[in-house]
Structures are given as structure tokens and as C-alpha cells.
Design an enzyme around this catalytic site. Sequence first.
Site, PDB file in Angstrom:
ATOM      1  N   ASP A 106     -41.831  -7.327 -13.826  1.00  0.00           N
ATOM      2  CA  ASP A 106     -41.707  -6.368 -14.927  1.00  0.00           C
ATOM      3  C   ASP A 106     -42.500  -6.799 -16.154  1.00  0.00           C
ATOM      4  OD1 ASP A 106     -39.786  -8.498 -15.132  1.00  0.00           O
ATOM      5  OD2 ASP A 106     -38.735  -7.386 -16.686  1.00  0.00           O
ATOM      6  N   GLU A 171     -36.941  -9.666 -15.689  1.00  0.00           N
ATOM      7  CA  GLU A 171     -36.972 -10.865 -16.539  1.00  0.00           C
ATOM      8  C   GLU A 171     -36.937 -10.495 -18.011  1.00  0.00           C
ATOM      9  OE1 GLU A 171     -38.442 -14.013 -19.078  1.00  0.00           O
ATOM     10  OE2 GLU A 171     -39.431 -12.095 -18.748  1.00  0.00           O
TER      11      GLU A 171
HETATM   12 ZN   LIG Z   1     -42.593 -13.457 -18.971  1.00  0.00          ZN
END
Ligand SMILES: [Zn+2]
Length: 418
Positions: A106, A171
Site C-alpha cells: 500500500d 502498513e
Molecule cells: Zn513504508
Amino acid sequence: MRWIVEGEGNSLDELIQKLNRSIDSESVAIQNTLVQMLRINAVNPRMGGPGEEERADFLEDLLRHEGFSVKRVDIKDTGTGRTRPNLSTRLEGREPRNLWFVAHLDTVPVGSRSLWKTDPFAPLIRDGKIIARGAEDNGQSLVSSLFALRELKRLDVRLPFNVGIWLVSDEEFGSEYGIKHLLSHGHFRRDDLVVVPDSGTPDGADIEIAEKGLLWFKVTVLGKQVHASVPSKGANAHRIGISLTADLDKTLHKKYREEDTLFRETRSTFEPTMVEANVANVNTIPGVDVSYFDCRVLPVYDLSDVISDVKKRISVYEKKYRVRIHLEVIQSDSAGPATSNKSDVSTLLAKAIKRTLGRQPNFIGIGGLTVGNLFRKKGIPTAVWSTIDEVAHEPNEYCRIRNLINDTKVFAALPLVA
Ligand SMILES: [Zn+2]
């Protein structure tokens, strides 16, 4: 520790030279893969983006095409209705333990589009850089890890232990659908070696092996607002607030004074930061005072002890001034134990960097928290490293092609250098 790599009569030097030549000859393919991947918008769905699925499909195809079998852990995100993918593959080695490179799929949103000189989803190669959202964070390292694995596969040597990658979701928004899920569902072992290439420096000279715990709290003093000419009728919340702030500053620094030279800020830090506006005019005694602390605490300390000390001082002030004082913990993320600089992952990564880039890296601790901390909290030794210009989340984010290629060499050398 004694790892033996069996190549057909190859010395380690020859093996690594062969590997580096091969990676150099694949430079265009490596760049193209990163460019193709960055064309796929993978802004975290919790931040308004389409999510990681299309990017994961692209990478899964690529891995299968290279002859890897792919494990996929898809999680339903009830909040956004999206599927949150996590991909893994590995090469088998002689020992059951694993070396994992963990990179995230992401990205954060583009931010203010007008600040971008080019289209953030139409990657541009210019002056030795690839410019796009996610080029540095975490595209560069994701592609480096992937090609390091592909090169090891092609080199066809027996590895001392399994070597694999995890390409994870979420994340940028707390890792609930990525690393946290994987850690709580048994996808990692305590004796694994984990490299998280998601933080670094422009010269690649620092291996991060420790982080400080993070504590943010808010203190609200409830006094009594009156005219400034008759302060004895009221309770000046601001005076109590500044006095309490000074007290906490002194108390916490005095008690949590241990030093750790791994960190640039060698001690725990307790910083009074934000103060909310109170009254709008000079001649009113403020009835409410709101202030905040940012604390970065060495991993040897427990954040709950810090919080309980803050509570104790607050109750002293409540009694002394006969007011109510409210404490709110805004964020509390404890630090896992530091990874030893003698651990296998630390020593192997340092050796691979030395051999490939020709410099002896330093081991450091940082005041922020990365996902490396999630592994350390589970007792898994983890090193955080990459070579980057630190332009993550910025407009015109980029990665240097030189770093993309060199880091691929370091990752590929890692299991070979022991
Ligand atoms: Zn990162």
C-alpha cells in the site's frame, strides 16, 4: 553459527560476483517492473484509495511466471468492503528457519496534486530516478526483495535456510490487515530472521535495530474562570497547568534517565509540546488549561510505569490546588526489545552491505516506530534497512535507480555471506 552455501565449486567471492553481474544485466527489467507496479494505484483503502488487490494480482502473476508458488492470505476488510491481500513465497534451504524480507504493497494518497510536477501514477524516469507515488515507500524495496529472490533462484545454490518475501497490506494505516494479522496467525517463527526495508538513509550506512516506545498524553486542568482583578475568587488553570508541566518534565527526566548510545538522542525524551488556546482576552483568568506531552521512551522502560508516574503527580496537584485534572493517553505504543547487533540478522546484513557496497554499516536506534517493532514485540530479531533519500509521503516522491539495483545486490548476498 556456520552456514555453508554449496555452489558447484564456486568460492563465495565468485558467487557474489556472478550474482552482481546478473543483477546488473537485469537492471532494465528491475526498473520496468517497478514502473509497471507503480502504475497501479494502491493507495490504502482506509485512506480513500482503491487498496492493494490489483497490485497484489500483478505481483502474484509475476512470481508464478518465474516459477514460484505463491501463498496468499486475503483478509476481508469490513470497513471498506475491500479484500486486503498478503503474498508470500520462499526458496527452501537446509534449515527450517526463514529469512524474510517484508515490504508493503500500500501507499499513502498523493496529497496535494498541484504540488506534483508529474502524474503520481504515471511513473517517470529522469536523472537516474523513478518518480511516482510509492516509488520509495515501499516500491523500491519491494522490487529489490523480489528480484533478490529471483536471482537466488536462478543462481541455483543450496541456501543455508529458507529465504522468502512477504508483500503485505495496510502498513500505512496500522497493519491490522497485514503484519499484525500475519503475526497473530502463526505465519512467522520465533527463530526467523526478518529484514524490513522500509526506512533508511541516503548512504545506506545505518542498520536500525532498536526503536523507542511512543507515548502521547493530554492534560486538562479544570480551574475556575474569573475576572483577572480578583484571582482569589477563581482557580487559575493556566498557572496550575504550567506548574504541573514543569513538574512532569523534571520528574520524568529524573526517573527515566538511563542512556543508550545506540540512539542519537541517547536518553528517553519527554517533551511538552502543544498547548490549546484558552481565553481570548488578557484580563480573564483561564478556567481551563490543556497541554500535551510527546514522550519517546527507551525500550528498557515500560510505558505503563511512565503513565502511572504521571497520574501520581496529577493527584498531588489536584489535592494541592483543589481542582480536577484529567489525563488522556492519546497514543501508547511500547517498544519491543532491541535486536542485538550480534544477532544473525544483524551480522549477516552488515556483512552483505560491507561486501556489496564496500562500507561498514553502523547499528542505530531511532525515536520513531516502524513495523519492525511489531516483530520485535513478538521476540523476532528484526533489522530495518534500505538506501533511500527519505522522500516518502512527499509530493514528487522518487527512488534512485542506483539504490534500487544496489539494494537488490545486498539482499541477494545476505543469505550467502555467513
Ligand atoms: Zn513504508
